[in-house]
Write a protein that holds these residues in place. Structure first.
Motif, short mmCIF file in Angstrom:
data_model
loop_
_atom_site.label_atom_id
_atom_site.label_comp_id
_atom_site.label_asym_id
_atom_site.label_seq_id
_atom_site.Cartn_x
_atom_site.Cartn_y
_atom_site.Cartn_z
N GLU A 1 -7.01 10.22 0.88
CA GLU A 1 -5.66 9.92 0.39
C GLU A 1 -5.23 10.89 -0.71
OE1 GLU A 1 -3.17 6.23 -1.52
OE2 GLU A 1 -5.31 6.37 -1.91
N THR B 1 -1.98 13.58 -0.53
CA THR B 1 -0.82 13.51 -1.42
C THR B 1 -0.71 14.76 -2.29
OG1 THR B 1 -2.13 12.26 -2.99
CG2 THR B 1 -0.76 11.00 -1.47
N ASP C 1 3.37 15.19 3.97
CA ASP C 1 4.10 13.94 3.84
C ASP C 1 3.80 12.96 4.96
OD1 ASP C 1 5.26 14.81 1.51
OD2 ASP C 1 6.98 15.70 2.54
N PHE C 2 3.78 13.42 6.20
CA PHE C 2 3.55 12.50 7.32
C PHE C 2 2.17 11.85 7.21
CE2 PHE C 2 1.72 11.78 11.54
CZ PHE C 2 2.55 10.77 11.96
N ASP D 1 2.07 9.35 4.41
CA ASP D 1 2.76 8.10 4.74
C ASP D 1 1.92 7.23 5.67
OD1 ASP D 1 4.91 8.72 3.16
OD2 ASP D 1 6.13 9.53 4.81
N HIS E 1 -0.96 5.83 3.69
CA HIS E 1 -0.47 4.87 2.71
C HIS E 1 -0.36 3.46 3.28
CE1 HIS E 1 1.84 3.26 -0.60
NE2 HIS E 1 2.73 2.83 0.27
N TRP E 2 -0.08 3.32 4.58
CA TRP E 2 0.13 2.02 5.18
C TRP E 2 -1.15 1.35 5.68
CZ3 TRP E 2 4.16 -0.99 4.67
CH2 TRP E 2 5.36 -0.42 4.26
N ARG F 1 6.17 5.73 -6.12
CA ARG F 1 7.39 5.73 -5.32
C ARG F 1 7.90 4.30 -5.23
NH1 ARG F 1 5.49 8.55 0.14
NH2 ARG F 1 3.69 7.28 -0.27
N THR G 1 5.98 1.07 -3.29
CA THR G 1 4.56 1.32 -3.06
C THR G 1 3.74 0.47 -4.01
OG1 THR G 1 4.47 3.16 -4.63
CG2 THR G 1 4.98 3.69 -2.32
#
Length: 156
Positions: A112, A116, A121-122, A125, A128-129, A152, A155
């Motif tokens: 992670e 970042t 970005d993809f 993201d 992140h989920w 953000r 988040t």
């Protein structure tokens, strides 16, 4: 990992020993059988979690966050183990599917920070989920001197 690996093994062991058929014709319902397996898995998971919290107590600053993270992670692992136990037929299938799933869930929290900082970005993201990424982030926050506000909006 204990919950996702132990709980399906409890089901597979019942199938292999042919005792699952006996349990299904007993007065106990299927839901009671599943709840029993889940409770057994939760006992193991929470015992391991308590031992780890005791061993690393010198690192933990925010105990409510660490305890909540341990409880949520244990519940998630046992639920995943129940799904594996319901659909996988033998030990070989369990080793293959559960091993691959656990690798896919445990690697993203480790990468992670890389995703970042490199502004992919993809990938950031998607990572992140994942629930394991959120649990890893919460565990790191439990060891921080201060819990910072979210980076953000929306988040954790």
């Amino acid at each position: 990992v204990i919950g996702a690996a132990l709980v399906p093994f409890l089901f597979i062991e019942e199938r292999d020993a042919k005792t699952l058929d006996l349990l299904l014709v007993s007065p106990a319902s299927v839901s009671e059988l599943v709840i029993g397996k889940a409770v057994a898995g939760l006992v193991y998971v929470f015992t391991a979690g308590a031992v780890l919290l005791i061993l690393y107590n010198y690192l933990i600053v925010h105990w409510p966050v660490a305890i909540a993270t341990t409880l949520l992670g244990g519940l998630m692992a046992v639920m995943l183990g129940l799904v594996f136990g319901a659909f996988l037929e033998n030990q070989g299938m369990l080793n293959m599917v559960a091993g691959l799933t656990l690798i896919l869930m445990l690697v993203p929290p480790l990468v992670e920070q890389f995703a970042t900082t490199r502004s992919i970005d993809f990938l950031a993201d998607v990572i992140h989920w994942l629930p394991t990424t959120a649990l890893g982030r919460l565990l790191r926050l439990s060891m921080a001197a201060e819990i910072p506000p979210p980076a953000r909006p929306g988040t954790c």
